[in-house]
Design a protein around this motif. Structure first.
Motif, PDB file in Angstrom:
ATOM      1  N   LEU A 141       0.820  -1.218   0.000  1.00 43.29           N
ATOM      2  CA  LEU A 141       0.000   0.000   0.000  1.00 43.29           C
ATOM      3  C   LEU A 141       0.851   1.264   0.000  1.00 43.29           C
ATOM      4  CD1 LEU A 141      -2.885  -1.020   2.404  1.00 43.29           C
ATOM      5  CD2 LEU A 141      -2.945  -0.827  -0.092  1.00 43.29           C
ATOM      6  N   ILE A 142       1.983   1.225   0.706  1.00 42.51           N
ATOM      7  CA  ILE A 142       2.858   2.401   0.747  1.00 42.51           C
ATOM      8  C   ILE A 142       3.488   2.665  -0.626  1.00 42.51           C
ATOM      9  CG2 ILE A 142       5.055   3.244   1.666  1.00 42.51           C
ATOM     10  CD1 ILE A 142       4.295   1.953   4.331  1.00 42.51           C
ATOM     11  N   ASN A 143       3.863   1.603  -1.327  1.00 44.11           N
ATOM     12  CA  ASN A 143       4.597   1.746  -2.587  1.00 44.11           C
ATOM     13  C   ASN A 143       3.729   1.551  -3.825  1.00 44.11           C
ATOM     14  OD1 ASN A 143       7.301   2.105  -1.469  1.00 44.11           O
ATOM     15  ND2 ASN A 143       6.982   0.048  -0.673  1.00 44.11           N
ATOM     16  N   SER A 146       5.239  -0.587 -10.983  1.00 44.82           N
ATOM     17  CA  SER A 146       6.080  -1.179 -12.018  1.00 44.82           C
ATOM     18  C   SER A 146       7.019  -2.182 -11.364  1.00 44.82           C
ATOM     19  CB  SER A 146       6.891  -0.113 -12.765  1.00 44.82           C
ATOM     20  OG  SER A 146       7.992   0.293 -11.995  1.00 44.82           O
ATOM     21  N   ASP A 147       7.702  -2.935 -12.207  1.00 47.34           N
ATOM     22  CA  ASP A 147       8.620  -3.935 -11.665  1.00 47.34           C
ATOM     23  C   ASP A 147       9.920  -3.319 -11.155  1.00 47.34           C
ATOM     24  OD1 ASP A 147       9.529  -3.204 -14.142  1.00 47.34           O
ATOM     25  OD2 ASP A 147      10.129  -5.224 -14.761  1.00 47.34           O
ATOM     26  N   ARG A 148      10.135  -2.035 -11.382  1.00 45.91           N
ATOM     27  CA  ARG A 148      11.327  -1.359 -10.859  1.00 45.91           C
ATOM     28  C   ARG A 148      11.099  -0.788  -9.464  1.00 45.91           C
ATOM     29  NH1 ARG A 148      15.102  -0.132 -15.205  1.00 45.91           N
ATOM     30  NH2 ARG A 148      14.137  -0.779 -17.147  1.00 45.91           N
ATOM     31  N   LEU A 180       7.460  -2.272  -3.639  1.00 46.48           N
ATOM     32  CA  LEU A 180       6.277  -3.016  -4.053  1.00 46.48           C
ATOM     33  C   LEU A 180       6.618  -4.487  -4.292  1.00 46.48           C
ATOM     34  CD1 LEU A 180       3.286  -2.940  -4.872  1.00 46.48           C
ATOM     35  CD2 LEU A 180       4.049  -2.439  -7.201  1.00 46.48           C
ATOM     36  N   MET A 181       7.750  -4.737  -4.916  1.00 43.14           N
ATOM     37  CA  MET A 181       8.147  -6.119  -5.187  1.00 43.14           C
ATOM     38  C   MET A 181       8.453  -6.873  -3.888  1.00 43.14           C
ATOM     39  SD  MET A 181       7.849  -6.598  -8.370  1.00 43.14           S
ATOM     40  CE  MET A 181       6.587  -5.373  -8.588  1.00 43.14           C
ATOM     41  N   VAL A 182       9.064  -6.197  -2.936  1.00 39.62           N
ATOM     42  CA  VAL A 182       9.320  -6.826  -1.641  1.00 39.62           C
ATOM     43  C   VAL A 182       8.000  -7.100  -0.922  1.00 39.62           C
ATOM     44  CG1 VAL A 182      10.347  -6.448   0.640  1.00 39.62           C
ATOM     45  CG2 VAL A 182      11.639  -5.876  -1.411  1.00 39.62           C
ATOM     46  N   GLY A 183       7.072  -6.185  -1.020  1.00 37.31           N
ATOM     47  CA  GLY A 183       5.754  -6.385  -0.421  1.00 37.31           C
ATOM     48  C   GLY A 183       5.038  -7.586  -1.009  1.00 37.31           C
ATOM     49  N   ILE A 184       5.090  -7.721  -2.332  1.00 37.00           N
ATOM     50  CA  ILE A 184       4.481  -8.876  -2.983  1.00 37.00           C
ATOM     51  C   ILE A 184       5.193 -10.159  -2.560  1.00 37.00           C
ATOM     52  CG2 ILE A 184       4.100  -9.985  -5.225  1.00 37.00           C
ATOM     53  CD1 ILE A 184       3.623  -7.158  -6.366  1.00 37.00           C
ATOM     54  N   GLY A 185       6.505 -10.077  -2.405  1.00 40.71           N
ATOM     55  CA  GLY A 185       7.257 -11.237  -1.914  1.00 40.71           C
ATOM     56  C   GLY A 185       6.829 -11.639  -0.515  1.00 40.71           C
TER      57      GLY A 185
END
Length: 96
Positions: free
Chosen positions: A41-43, A48-50, A54-59
């Motif tokens: 939610l923060i990011n 985008s994938d960069r 967000l990618m860490v959150g999805i992880g």
């Protein structure tokens, strides 16, 4: 020279120990899920994938599901082992 043998059948984890492990893993999974939701939610502003946050959150979201499934599987396997051991002992006791 002789070899000493030892039986380790009495070293199985007890039901309460496995229940504690499952409860701890469930709590950890929920905590990691919460961290993942907050990070996502923060990011979310730059989707985008960069976007590392967000990618860490999805992880974290995916990892929490894996932790929960592994904890549940441990509990189910232990319950099945106890059930089959109880049935085997009952069959052994009923033999003539």
């Amino acid at each position: 020279m002789t070899t000493k043998t030892a039986r380790i059948s009495g070293l199985r984890p007890t039901k309460s120990e496995v229940r504690k492990l499952v409860n701890v893993m469930t709590a950890i999974a929920w905590a990691i899920l919460g961290i993942g939701v907050v990070l996502c939610l923060i990011n979310l502003n730059h989707f985008s994938d960069r976007n590392v946050g967000l990618m860490v959150g999805i992880g974290f979201l995916v990892g929490s599901v894996h932790i929960y499934v592994i904890g549940t599987a441990i509990g189910l396997v232990h319950a099945r082992l106890n059930g089959s051991a109880t049935n085997a002992n009952a069959d052994y006791d009923n033999q003539p």
